[in-house]
Design a protein around this motif. Structure first.
Motif, short mmCIF file in Angstrom:
data_model
loop_
_atom_site.label_atom_id
_atom_site.label_comp_id
_atom_site.label_asym_id
_atom_site.label_seq_id
_atom_site.Cartn_x
_atom_site.Cartn_y
_atom_site.Cartn_z
N LEU A 1 12.20 5.50 -0.78
CA LEU A 1 13.63 5.80 -0.89
C LEU A 1 13.98 6.30 -2.29
CD1 LEU A 1 14.88 2.67 1.05
CD2 LEU A 1 14.49 4.97 1.93
N LYS A 2 13.32 5.75 -3.30
CA LYS A 2 13.51 6.19 -4.68
C LYS A 2 12.11 6.36 -5.28
CE LYS A 2 14.77 4.34 -9.10
NZ LYS A 2 14.98 3.07 -9.76
N PRO A 3 11.60 7.61 -5.34
CA PRO A 3 10.23 7.80 -5.83
C PRO A 3 10.11 7.67 -7.34
CG PRO A 3 11.20 9.90 -5.22
CD PRO A 3 12.22 8.84 -4.87
N SER A 4 8.92 7.30 -7.77
CA SER A 4 8.61 7.25 -9.20
C SER A 4 8.53 8.67 -9.74
CB SER A 4 7.26 6.55 -9.40
OG SER A 4 6.81 6.75 -10.72
N PRO A 5 9.00 8.90 -10.97
CA PRO A 5 8.84 10.24 -11.57
C PRO A 5 7.37 10.55 -11.84
CG PRO A 5 9.82 8.72 -13.14
CD PRO A 5 9.75 8.00 -11.84
N ASP A 6 6.50 9.53 -11.76
CA ASP A 6 5.08 9.72 -12.01
C ASP A 6 4.29 9.98 -10.72
OD1 ASP A 6 5.23 9.28 -14.81
OD2 ASP A 6 5.39 7.13 -14.44
N ARG A 7 4.97 10.02 -9.59
CA ARG A 7 4.30 10.28 -8.31
C ARG A 7 3.93 11.76 -8.22
NH1 ARG A 7 3.56 8.22 -3.15
NH2 ARG A 7 4.53 6.24 -3.69
N VAL A 8 2.71 12.02 -7.78
CA VAL A 8 2.24 13.39 -7.58
C VAL A 8 1.60 13.48 -6.20
CG1 VAL A 8 1.89 13.90 -10.03
CG2 VAL A 8 0.00 12.95 -8.68
N GLU A 9 1.43 14.69 -5.73
CA GLU A 9 0.77 14.92 -4.45
C GLU A 9 -0.74 14.75 -4.66
OE1 GLU A 9 0.72 15.43 -0.50
OE2 GLU A 9 2.56 15.45 -1.70
N PRO A 10 -1.40 13.89 -3.88
CA PRO A 10 -2.85 13.71 -4.05
C PRO A 10 -3.61 15.00 -3.75
CG PRO A 10 -1.92 11.99 -2.65
CD PRO A 10 -0.85 13.01 -2.86
N VAL A 11 -4.67 15.23 -4.51
CA VAL A 11 -5.51 16.40 -4.31
C VAL A 11 -6.37 16.24 -3.05
CG1 VAL A 11 -7.46 17.67 -5.30
CG2 VAL A 11 -5.55 16.98 -6.75
N CYS A 12 -6.79 15.03 -2.79
CA CYS A 12 -7.73 14.76 -1.70
C CYS A 12 -7.00 14.63 -0.36
CB CYS A 12 -8.50 13.48 -1.98
SG CYS A 12 -9.72 13.09 -0.72
N PRO A 13 -7.46 15.36 0.66
CA PRO A 13 -6.82 15.23 1.97
C PRO A 13 -7.09 13.89 2.64
CG PRO A 13 -8.74 16.65 2.13
CD PRO A 13 -8.54 16.34 0.67
N TYR A 14 -8.05 13.13 2.12
CA TYR A 14 -8.41 11.83 2.71
C TYR A 14 -7.76 10.67 1.97
CZ TYR A 14 -11.99 15.04 4.35
OH TYR A 14 -12.64 16.11 4.88
N PHE A 15 -7.03 10.98 0.89
CA PHE A 15 -6.42 9.91 0.09
C PHE A 15 -5.49 9.06 0.95
CE2 PHE A 15 -2.99 8.13 -2.46
CZ PHE A 15 -3.74 7.36 -3.34
N GLU B 1 0.85 -1.19 0.00
CA GLU B 1 0.00 0.00 0.00
C GLU B 1 0.89 1.25 0.00
OE1 GLU B 1 -3.01 2.08 3.16
OE2 GLU B 1 -3.04 -0.11 3.04
N GLY B 2 0.60 2.17 -0.92
CA GLY B 2 1.32 3.43 -0.97
C GLY B 2 2.58 3.40 -1.80
N ALA B 3 2.76 2.38 -2.65
CA ALA B 3 3.97 2.28 -3.47
C ALA B 3 3.61 2.19 -4.95
CB ALA B 3 4.80 1.06 -3.06
N LEU B 4 4.45 2.78 -5.79
CA LEU B 4 4.27 2.78 -7.23
C LEU B 4 5.38 2.01 -7.92
CD1 LEU B 4 3.33 6.53 -7.82
CD2 LEU B 4 1.80 4.55 -7.94
N PHE B 5 5.12 1.57 -9.16
CA PHE B 5 6.11 0.84 -9.94
C PHE B 5 7.38 1.67 -10.10
CE2 PHE B 5 2.67 2.62 -12.41
CZ PHE B 5 3.32 3.59 -13.14
N GLY B 6 8.50 0.97 -10.05
CA GLY B 6 9.79 1.64 -10.20
C GLY B 6 10.33 2.24 -8.92
#
Length: 174
Positions: free
Chosen positions: A60-74, A32-37
């Motif tokens: 430790l190494k974030p995906s270049p496709d990671r963005v800050e979620p718009v929703c405060p409940y995400f 939960e909370g992790a993206l590919f790469g």
């Protein structure tokens, strides 16, 4: 490997539910909370015969496709799986998953989905939401059920609900 253990993982792919997938010590991990790469430090929450569930503690190494979620409940709310992923990549994942479902569940060998047409409105598009109502100390709260499918999460507004719905929430609460 036991619940509570911490492990470093390299995320290989992501599920339709938004969990990262990794392999380690003969287990398939759903994180939960992790993206590919991504390389993540995570805490194991459940271990079964061939799979384990975990939650990301540090990216430790974030995906270049990671963005800050718009929703405060995400992350807590069970409604959205991909708000921490660029919209273009969300579309690609959903298209790939559709092809995989046709292949594995439907038995079709050569299904290629047409290119997905992106929505001009990735937020405030949903014209219906199913909310729960809870009373605490005589005060009504509107909300959703968290990802654990048990915990009530009171909300003030939802970024995927139409703005008209969000505008009505205070009145419905009254």
């Amino acid at each position: 490997m036991s619940p509570g253990d911490e492990v470093l993982l390299e995320i290989e792919s992501v599920t339709l539910f938004g969990d990262g997938v990794a392999r380690h010590e003969g287990l398939v991990f759903f994180v939960e909370g992790a993206l590919f790469g991504e390389q993540v430090r995570c805490r194991v929450t459940k271990v079964e015969k061939n799979l384990a569930r975990a939650v990301a503690l540090d990216i430790l190494k974030p995906s270049p496709d990671r963005v800050e979620p718009v929703c405060p409940y995400f992350g807590r709310c069970g409604g959205c799986a991909f708000q921490y992923l660029k919209y273009e990549r969300q579309i690609e994942i959903k298209c790939r998953e559709l092809e995989q479902m046709f292949k594995h569940l439907g038995g079709f060998s050569e299904i290629l989905a047409e290119p997905t047409i992106p929505s001009p409105k990735p937020y405030h598009y949903r014209n219906a939401v199913a909310m729960s109502v809870r009373h605490q100390h005589g005060i009504p709260y509107l909300g959703f059920i968290e990802r654990d499918n048990r915990t009530f999460l009171p909300i003030e507004q939802c970024p995927i609900a139409e703005e008209r719905i969000n505008g009505l929430l205070p009145h419905v609460k009254q």
